[in-house]
Scaffold this motif. Structure first.
Motif, PDB file in Angstrom:
ATOM      1  N   MET A   1     -54.646 -19.913  33.641  1.00  0.00           N
ATOM      2  CA  MET A   1     -53.412 -19.236  34.270  1.00  0.00           C
ATOM      3  C   MET A   1     -52.530 -20.162  34.794  1.00  0.00           C
ATOM      4  SD  MET A   1     -53.521 -16.047  33.469  1.00  0.00           S
ATOM      5  CE  MET A   1     -54.880 -14.913  32.795  1.00  0.00           C
ATOM      6  N   THR A   2     -52.894 -21.653  34.954  1.00  0.00           N
ATOM      7  CA  THR A   2     -51.921 -22.446  35.651  1.00  0.00           C
ATOM      8  C   THR A   2     -51.039 -22.893  34.301  1.00  0.00           C
ATOM      9  OG1 THR A   2     -53.540 -23.631  37.016  1.00  0.00           O
ATOM     10  CG2 THR A   2     -51.892 -25.092  36.332  1.00  0.00           C
ATOM     11  N   GLY A   3     -51.699 -22.961  33.430  1.00  0.00           N
ATOM     12  CA  GLY A   3     -50.822 -23.061  31.992  1.00  0.00           C
ATOM     13  C   GLY A   3     -49.854 -21.788  32.001  1.00  0.00           C
ATOM     14  N   PHE A   4     -50.322 -20.669  32.248  1.00  0.00           N
ATOM     15  CA  PHE A   4     -49.269 -19.439  32.035  1.00  0.00           C
ATOM     16  C   PHE A   4     -48.273 -19.552  32.955  1.00  0.00           C
ATOM     17  CE2 PHE A   4     -48.151 -15.351  33.682  1.00  0.00           C
ATOM     18  CZ  PHE A   4     -47.523 -14.998  32.704  1.00  0.00           C
ATOM     19  N   GLY A   5     -48.617 -20.098  34.339  1.00  0.00           N
ATOM     20  CA  GLY A   5     -47.648 -20.132  35.345  1.00  0.00           C
ATOM     21  C   GLY A   5     -46.543 -20.967  34.993  1.00  0.00           C
ATOM     22  N   SER A   6     -46.858 -22.283  34.378  1.00  0.00           N
ATOM     23  CA  SER A   6     -46.003 -23.077  34.111  1.00  0.00           C
ATOM     24  C   SER A   6     -45.136 -22.632  32.889  1.00  0.00           C
ATOM     25  CB  SER A   6     -46.718 -24.548  33.301  1.00  0.00           C
ATOM     26  OG  SER A   6     -47.313 -24.981  34.410  1.00  0.00           O
ATOM     27  N   LEU A   7     -45.562 -21.891  32.094  1.00  0.00           N
ATOM     28  CA  LEU A   7     -44.959 -21.399  30.884  1.00  0.00           C
ATOM     29  C   LEU A   7     -44.063 -20.232  31.294  1.00  0.00           C
ATOM     30  CD1 LEU A   7     -44.612 -21.200  27.725  1.00  0.00           C
ATOM     31  CD2 LEU A   7     -46.421 -19.417  27.860  1.00  0.00           C
TER      32      LEU A   7
ATOM     33  N   LEU B   1     -54.205 -17.406  41.957  1.00  0.00           N
ATOM     34  CA  LEU B   1     -53.671 -18.961  42.410  1.00  0.00           C
ATOM     35  C   LEU B   1     -53.164 -19.731  41.283  1.00  0.00           C
ATOM     36  CD1 LEU B   1     -54.275 -20.715  44.941  1.00  0.00           C
ATOM     37  CD2 LEU B   1     -56.409 -20.766  44.138  1.00  0.00           C
ATOM     38  N   GLY B   2     -54.057 -19.527  40.305  1.00  0.00           N
ATOM     39  CA  GLY B   2     -53.560 -20.394  39.082  1.00  0.00           C
ATOM     40  C   GLY B   2     -52.189 -20.331  38.593  1.00  0.00           C
ATOM     41  N   THR B   3     -51.864 -19.148  38.555  1.00  0.00           N
ATOM     42  CA  THR B   3     -50.542 -18.594  38.384  1.00  0.00           C
ATOM     43  C   THR B   3     -49.331 -19.335  38.887  1.00  0.00           C
ATOM     44  OG1 THR B   3     -51.150 -16.788  37.365  1.00  0.00           O
ATOM     45  CG2 THR B   3     -48.770 -17.031  37.500  1.00  0.00           C
ATOM     46  N   SER B   4     -49.824 -19.495  40.519  1.00  0.00           N
ATOM     47  CA  SER B   4     -48.712 -19.874  41.461  1.00  0.00           C
ATOM     48  C   SER B   4     -48.747 -21.383  41.249  1.00  0.00           C
ATOM     49  CB  SER B   4     -49.429 -19.429  42.651  1.00  0.00           C
ATOM     50  OG  SER B   4     -49.661 -18.040  42.753  1.00  0.00           O
ATOM     51  N   ILE B   5     -50.034 -22.019  41.088  1.00  0.00           N
ATOM     52  CA  ILE B   5     -50.014 -23.489  41.248  1.00  0.00           C
ATOM     53  C   ILE B   5     -48.951 -23.918  40.035  1.00  0.00           C
ATOM     54  CG2 ILE B   5     -51.676 -25.256  40.505  1.00  0.00           C
ATOM     55  CD1 ILE B   5     -53.767 -24.152  42.072  1.00  0.00           C
ATOM     56  N   GLY B   6     -49.369 -23.292  38.742  1.00  0.00           N
ATOM     57  CA  GLY B   6     -48.421 -23.587  37.313  1.00  0.00           C
ATOM     58  C   GLY B   6     -47.080 -23.445  37.738  1.00  0.00           C
ATOM     59  N   TYR B   7     -46.671 -22.437  38.184  1.00  0.00           N
ATOM     60  CA  TYR B   7     -45.423 -21.969  38.571  1.00  0.00           C
ATOM     61  C   TYR B   7     -44.803 -23.107  39.311  1.00  0.00           C
ATOM     62  CZ  TYR B   7     -41.216 -18.840  38.782  1.00  0.00           C
ATOM     63  OH  TYR B   7     -40.032 -18.438  38.695  1.00  0.00           O
ATOM     64  N   TYR B   8     -45.338 -23.428  40.599  1.00  0.00           N
ATOM     65  CA  TYR B   8     -44.660 -24.403  41.368  1.00  0.00           C
ATOM     66  C   TYR B   8     -45.000 -26.047  40.872  1.00  0.00           C
ATOM     67  CZ  TYR B   8     -43.024 -21.082  44.459  1.00  0.00           C
ATOM     68  OH  TYR B   8     -42.560 -19.795  44.909  1.00  0.00           O
ATOM     69  N   GLY B   9     -46.348 -26.301  40.147  1.00  0.00           N
ATOM     70  CA  GLY B   9     -46.914 -27.318  39.959  1.00  0.00           C
ATOM     71  C   GLY B   9     -46.030 -28.108  38.892  1.00  0.00           C
TER      72      GLY B   9
ATOM     73  N   SER C   1     -46.960 -10.447  38.466  1.00  0.00           N
ATOM     74  CA  SER C   1     -47.178  -9.139  38.125  1.00  0.00           C
ATOM     75  C   SER C   1     -47.725  -9.258  36.777  1.00  0.00           C
ATOM     76  CB  SER C   1     -45.991  -8.407  38.090  1.00  0.00           C
ATOM     77  OG  SER C   1     -45.337  -8.570  39.378  1.00  0.00           O
ATOM     78  N   SER C   2     -47.488 -10.154  35.821  1.00  0.00           N
ATOM     79  CA  SER C   2     -47.885 -10.091  34.445  1.00  0.00           C
ATOM     80  C   SER C   2     -49.266 -10.445  34.701  1.00  0.00           C
ATOM     81  CB  SER C   2     -47.255 -11.089  33.799  1.00  0.00           C
ATOM     82  OG  SER C   2     -45.725 -11.249  33.734  1.00  0.00           O
ATOM     83  N   THR C   3     -49.753 -11.364  35.481  1.00  0.00           N
ATOM     84  CA  THR C   3     -51.185 -11.851  35.379  1.00  0.00           C
ATOM     85  C   THR C   3     -52.014 -10.654  36.036  1.00  0.00           C
ATOM     86  OG1 THR C   3     -50.750 -14.191  35.892  1.00  0.00           O
ATOM     87  CG2 THR C   3     -52.866 -13.260  36.545  1.00  0.00           C
ATOM     88  N   ALA C   4     -51.702  -9.797  37.036  1.00  0.00           N
ATOM     89  CA  ALA C   4     -52.478  -8.858  37.568  1.00  0.00           C
ATOM     90  C   ALA C   4     -52.237  -7.590  36.818  1.00  0.00           C
ATOM     91  CB  ALA C   4     -51.856  -8.479  38.981  1.00  0.00           C
ATOM     92  N   GLY C   5     -51.061  -7.456  36.213  1.00  0.00           N
ATOM     93  CA  GLY C   5     -51.030  -6.233  35.197  1.00  0.00           C
ATOM     94  C   GLY C   5     -51.369  -6.135  33.969  1.00  0.00           C
TER      95      GLY C   5
END
Lengths: 110, 233
Positions: free
Chosen positions: B28-34, B150-158, B47-51
């Motif tokens: 999900m870190t990968g997804f967050g960055s994407l 958590l991974g989504t957020s890390i990837g998004y900001y990371g 929302s995409s991750t949870a939904g």
């Protein structure tokens, strides 16, 4: 990319609803449907063909930042990941880590 | 046989906090960055991750949006990319429905189902009293989803603070994770479908970005289905 946020939210919400549909139907039919039946086998084939097509497209014709990485680097990263996966007795994280490390090393030195 | 709620919760936490959480955090870190690179807001990514709660559909959403595919085709492709939830729910729900007083709850609980909770449930349920299985599933799945968010957020900001090579690596995680996960499938029809889908995907995308992926799935999948049945005979 230039559409309004509202439109993009509609796509996100639509995607969530369209995914939930499968979960809903699966729950609804959990008494009656045979998961080994022909219909499911066909749906499974369709989704696997689509996913493989999507990965191949992401590697060969990327959109976004991966465009700036040479094709051979993208392919090498995937191949290293797959080889390590089969050598390391199918350990997903080891395989992904190896593919990623090689990819980053090649990008840094390119 | 685990027969007390606290023992069941302990088992669920122990099972979830190892490999499944790390794997979801990483993928999900990968997804967050994407998602960030594709122009989604953090709210949309979470929302995409949870939904959607299925990596293939999530990646299809971000990727196809970035590729300029029109809304209806994005939604159709996302949905088909996660069609496996139907057979997964069908095979999973009966294993724990006896522990739920009102069957209606199942329609909410099924949202938490993912390949991780599905596999963990199939593995652990035989050792858990039927009445308590839903508790195992809910805690296990909630821990997984927390790791995913958590991974989504890390990837998004990371991706904003990493150097160029590492940022590209985060995006590259998406096709890489997929390739490795799909390589692990044993079923013959799935393998045939993937072998046909690999060349079809890029070719049909060049012909029509909107229809490319859907036609790849329908053509490749149907062909694989027919080939598999032919071999079976």
């Amino acid at each position: 990319m230039f559409e309004s946020q509202t439109e993009l939210w509609i796509v996100v919400a639509g995607s969530i609803a369209a995914t939930y549909l499968w979960r809903f139907l699966g729950t609804l039919f959990s008494y009656r449907i045979d998961p080994q039946g022909r219909l499911f086998q066909w749906i499974t084939c369709v989704s696997f063909a689509m996913l493989a097509g999507l990965i191949a497209r992401m590697v060969f014709i990327p959109v976004g930042p991966l465009i700036e990485v040479d094709l051979w680097i993208r392919i090498t990263g995937i191949i290293v990941g797959l080889i390590v996966f089969f050598l390391a007795r199918r350990q997903v994280l080891v395989a992904v880590g190896a593919g990623l490390a090689v990819f980053i090393a090649l990008v840094s030195n390119a | 046989m685990l027969s007390s709620p606290s023992a069941v919760y302990c088992r669920a936490a122990k099972d979830a906090l190892g490999f499944p959480s790390i794997m979801l955090l990483a993928s999900m870190t990968g997804f967050g960055s994407l998602a960030k690179e594709s122009g989604l807001t953090l709210g949309m990514a979470l929302s995409s991750t949870a939904g959607i709660w299925g990596l293939p559909g999530q990646v299809a959403l971000a990727e196809m949006h970035a590729a300029g595919v029109s809304a209806l085709f994005v939604i159709l492709a996302v949905s088909l990319a996660n069609a496996r939830f139907l057979p997964m729910a069908v095979s999973f729900i009966p294993l724990m429905r006896d522990g739920i007083k009102r069957f209606g709850w199942m329609f909410a609980l099924v949202q938490l189902l993912s390949i991780n909770s599905w596999a963990a449930g199939l593995r652990s349920f035989p050792e858990i009293e039927v009445q308590l299985r839903a508790r195992y599933y809910v805690l296990f799945a909630l821990i997984c989803m927390s790791a995913g968010l958590l991974g989504t957020s890390i990837g998004y900001y990371g991706i904003g603070i990493m150097n160029r090579a590492a940022s590209l690596g985060l995006i590259f995680l998406n096709p890489l994770f997929f390739a490795v996960l799909l390589a692990g499938s044993h079923a013959r029809p799935a393998i045939i479908a993937m072998l046909i889908g690999i060349p079809l995907g890029p070719i049909l995308h060049m012909l029509s970005p909107d229809w490319g992926l859907l036609v790849t799935g329908l053509m490749g999948g149907t062909l694989a289905f027919l080939i598999h049945r032919k071999i079976q005979k």
